[in-house]
Enzyme design. Structure first.
Site, PDB file in Angstrom:
ATOM      1  N   ASP A 267     -12.989  15.480  -2.605  1.00 26.97           N
ATOM      2  CA  ASP A 267     -13.065  16.845  -3.136  1.00 26.97           C
ATOM      3  C   ASP A 267     -14.366  16.941  -3.919  1.00 26.97           C
ATOM      4  OD1 ASP A 267     -12.341  19.443  -4.162  1.00 26.97           O
ATOM      5  OD2 ASP A 267     -10.231  18.896  -3.995  1.00 26.97           O
TER       6      ASP A 267
ATOM      7  N   THR B 134     -10.261   3.685  10.731  1.00 27.81           N
ATOM      8  CA  THR B 134     -10.177   2.752  11.869  1.00 27.81           C
ATOM      9  C   THR B 134      -9.637   3.424  13.126  1.00 27.81           C
ATOM     10  OG1 THR B 134      -8.151   2.006  10.805  1.00 27.81           O
ATOM     11  CG2 THR B 134     -10.036   0.558  10.649  1.00 27.81           C
TER      12      THR B 134
ATOM     13  N   ASP C 131      -3.353   4.449  -1.813  1.00 32.46           N
ATOM     14  CA  ASP C 131      -4.250   4.900  -0.731  1.00 32.46           C
ATOM     15  C   ASP C 131      -4.102   6.399  -0.543  1.00 32.46           C
ATOM     16  OD1 ASP C 131      -5.793   5.030   1.615  1.00 32.46           O
ATOM     17  OD2 ASP C 131      -4.142   4.350   2.888  1.00 32.46           O
TER      18      ASP C 131
ATOM     19  N   ARG D 159       2.609  -1.079  10.663  1.00 33.56           N
ATOM     20  CA  ARG D 159       3.638  -1.109  11.704  1.00 33.56           C
ATOM     21  C   ARG D 159       3.964  -2.491  12.276  1.00 33.56           C
ATOM     22  NH1 ARG D 159       0.834   4.008  14.414  1.00 33.56           N
ATOM     23  NH2 ARG D 159      -0.876   2.997  13.309  1.00 33.56           N
TER      24      ARG D 159
ATOM     25  N   LYS E 166       0.847  -1.179   0.000  1.00 29.57           N
ATOM     26  CA  LYS E 166       0.000   0.000   0.000  1.00 29.57           C
ATOM     27  C   LYS E 166       0.891   1.240   0.000  1.00 29.57           C
ATOM     28  CE  LYS E 166      -2.211   1.717   3.656  1.00 29.57           C
ATOM     29  NZ  LYS E 166      -2.039   3.174   3.628  1.00 29.57           N
TER      30      LYS E 166
ATOM     31  N   LYS F 264      -6.970   8.436  -0.750  1.00 33.42           N
ATOM     32  CA  LYS F 264      -8.262   8.849  -0.172  1.00 33.42           C
ATOM     33  C   LYS F 264      -8.767  10.165  -0.766  1.00 33.42           C
ATOM     34  CE  LYS F 264      -7.253   6.766   4.372  1.00 33.42           C
ATOM     35  NZ  LYS F 264      -5.817   6.498   4.316  1.00 33.42           N
TER      36      LYS F 264
HETATM   37  O1  C5P Z   1       0.568   0.731  10.804  1.00 31.79           O
HETATM   38  P1  C5P Z   1      -0.848   0.322  10.617  1.00 31.79           P
HETATM   39  O2  C5P Z   1      -1.025  -1.179  10.468  1.00 31.79           O
HETATM   40  O3  C5P Z   1      -1.793   0.926  11.628  1.00 31.79           O
HETATM   41  O4  C5P Z   1      -1.208   0.952   9.176  1.00 31.79           O
HETATM   42  C1  C5P Z   1      -2.523   1.006   8.668  1.00 31.79           C
HETATM   43  C2  C5P Z   1      -2.495   1.724   7.365  1.00 31.79           C
HETATM   44  O5  C5P Z   1      -3.812   1.732   6.820  1.00 31.79           O
HETATM   45  C3  C5P Z   1      -2.055   3.179   7.427  1.00 31.79           C
HETATM   46  O6  C5P Z   1      -1.302   3.427   6.248  1.00 31.79           O
HETATM   47  C4  C5P Z   1      -3.338   3.987   7.405  1.00 31.79           C
HETATM   48  O7  C5P Z   1      -3.168   5.211   6.719  1.00 31.79           O
HETATM   49  C5  C5P Z   1      -4.238   3.071   6.578  1.00 31.79           C
HETATM   50  N1  C5P Z   1      -5.684   3.204   6.808  1.00 31.79           N
HETATM   51  C6  C5P Z   1      -6.262   3.029   8.055  1.00 31.79           C
HETATM   52  N2  C5P Z   1      -7.615   3.161   8.215  1.00 31.79           N
HETATM   53  C7  C5P Z   1      -8.392   3.416   7.169  1.00 31.79           C
HETATM   54  C8  C5P Z   1      -7.822   3.565   5.883  1.00 31.79           C
HETATM   55  C9  C5P Z   1      -6.444   3.449   5.738  1.00 31.79           C
HETATM   56  O8  C5P Z   1      -5.561   2.747   9.019  1.00 31.79           O
HETATM   57  N3  C5P Z   1      -9.712   3.472   7.309  1.00 31.79           N
END
Ligand code: C5P
Length: 229
Positions: free
Chosen positions: A67, A121, A62, A212, A37, A64
């Site tokens: 606009d 999330t 990603d 992460r 991603k 998002k």
């Molecule tokens: O590090 P982690 O596992 O929390 O990363 C989650 C990734 O998913 C991040 O890049 C975050 O921007 C993305 N994301 C998210 N929630 C969403 C959409 C995208 O955490 N609803």
């Protein structure tokens, strides 16, 4: 789950600031996961070239988009031309915006897949209330997923905790992509609505976005291998 093995459903969030770090992670992990991603940080630092270097067919872009419909249609044409596996818009941009995005994307590239971000999330009921949204995260996600489907999007991003109800409302052919994935005993950071990789797949996710827990590990390959242990 549409992927043939659990690891193929994993998209690693390359939330790093440089091309060197991104390519190093992608090279190490390319046989362990289904794709990568690319979000605002890496795209902002490197531009569309990083999509080419990783390989567009394995990239979930990603960014998002959110606009007015005309502007989102224009950038959706640009994104569709890159030939990514997936790219996304924000459902809170509304029905007309989502419709404009999908029509523009498919007009440019009939294989383009566009999904909608429902509720991040990192939100919980309290932070939604601050925004004037009085529904629970689950109710808001279901409502936005139905709106996205009506607008013609290919699927949505939602937390793994909402997969079952969204599947029930939107059916089996609607792509469900879920961040907020945390193996047991892992730091959740700023995420609030989390589930383990195994639970998310069992609930019926098509793709799991994992950042992460893999990219922050001292050995990212071992962390990816251990996701489903
Ligand atoms: O590090 P982690 O596992 O929390 O990363 C989650 C990734 O998913 C991040 O890049 C975050 O921007 C993305 N994301 C998210 N929630 C969403 C959409 C995208 O955490 N609803």
């Amino acid at each position: 789950m549409s992927q043939s093995s659990p690891h193929e459903s994993v998209l690693v969030a390359l939330d790093v600031p440089t091309k060197e770090k991104a390519l190093s992670l992608a090279n190490q992990l390319e046989n362990q996961v289904g794709g990568f991603k690319i979000g605002l940080e890496l795209f902002g630092a490197c531009g569309p070239q990083i999509v080419e270097e990783i390989g567009p067919s394995r990239v979930f872009l990603d960014l998002k988009f959110h606009d007015i419909p005309h502007t989102v249609a224009a950038v959706s044409r640009v994104a569709a031309r890159l030939g990514t596996l997936l790219f996304n818009v924000h459902c809170l941009g509304g029905f007309e915006m989502m419709r404009a995005a999908i029509e523009a994307a498919k007009g440019e590239n009939s294989n383009a897949k566009v999904i909608g971000v429902t509720i991040l999330t990192s939100h919980d009921s309290a932070s939604l209330q601050n925004l004037g949204i009085r529904e629970s995260p689950r109710e808001a996600v279901i409502r936005l997923a139905e709106l996205a489907q009506k607008a013609g999007l290919d699927g949505v991003v939602c937390s793994a905790r909402e997969i079952l109800p969204v599947r029930a409302h939107c059916g089996d052919n609607f792509l469900l992509v879920t961040p907020g994935i945390r193996p047991p005993n892992t730091a959740i950071g700023d995420q609030k609505r989390v589930l383990t990789p195994r639970e998310a797949l069992k609930a019926g996710a098509d793709y799991l976005v994992v950042g992460r827990p893999i990219t922050g590990a001292s050995d990212p390959v071992a962390a990816a291998q251990k996701l489903f242990d």
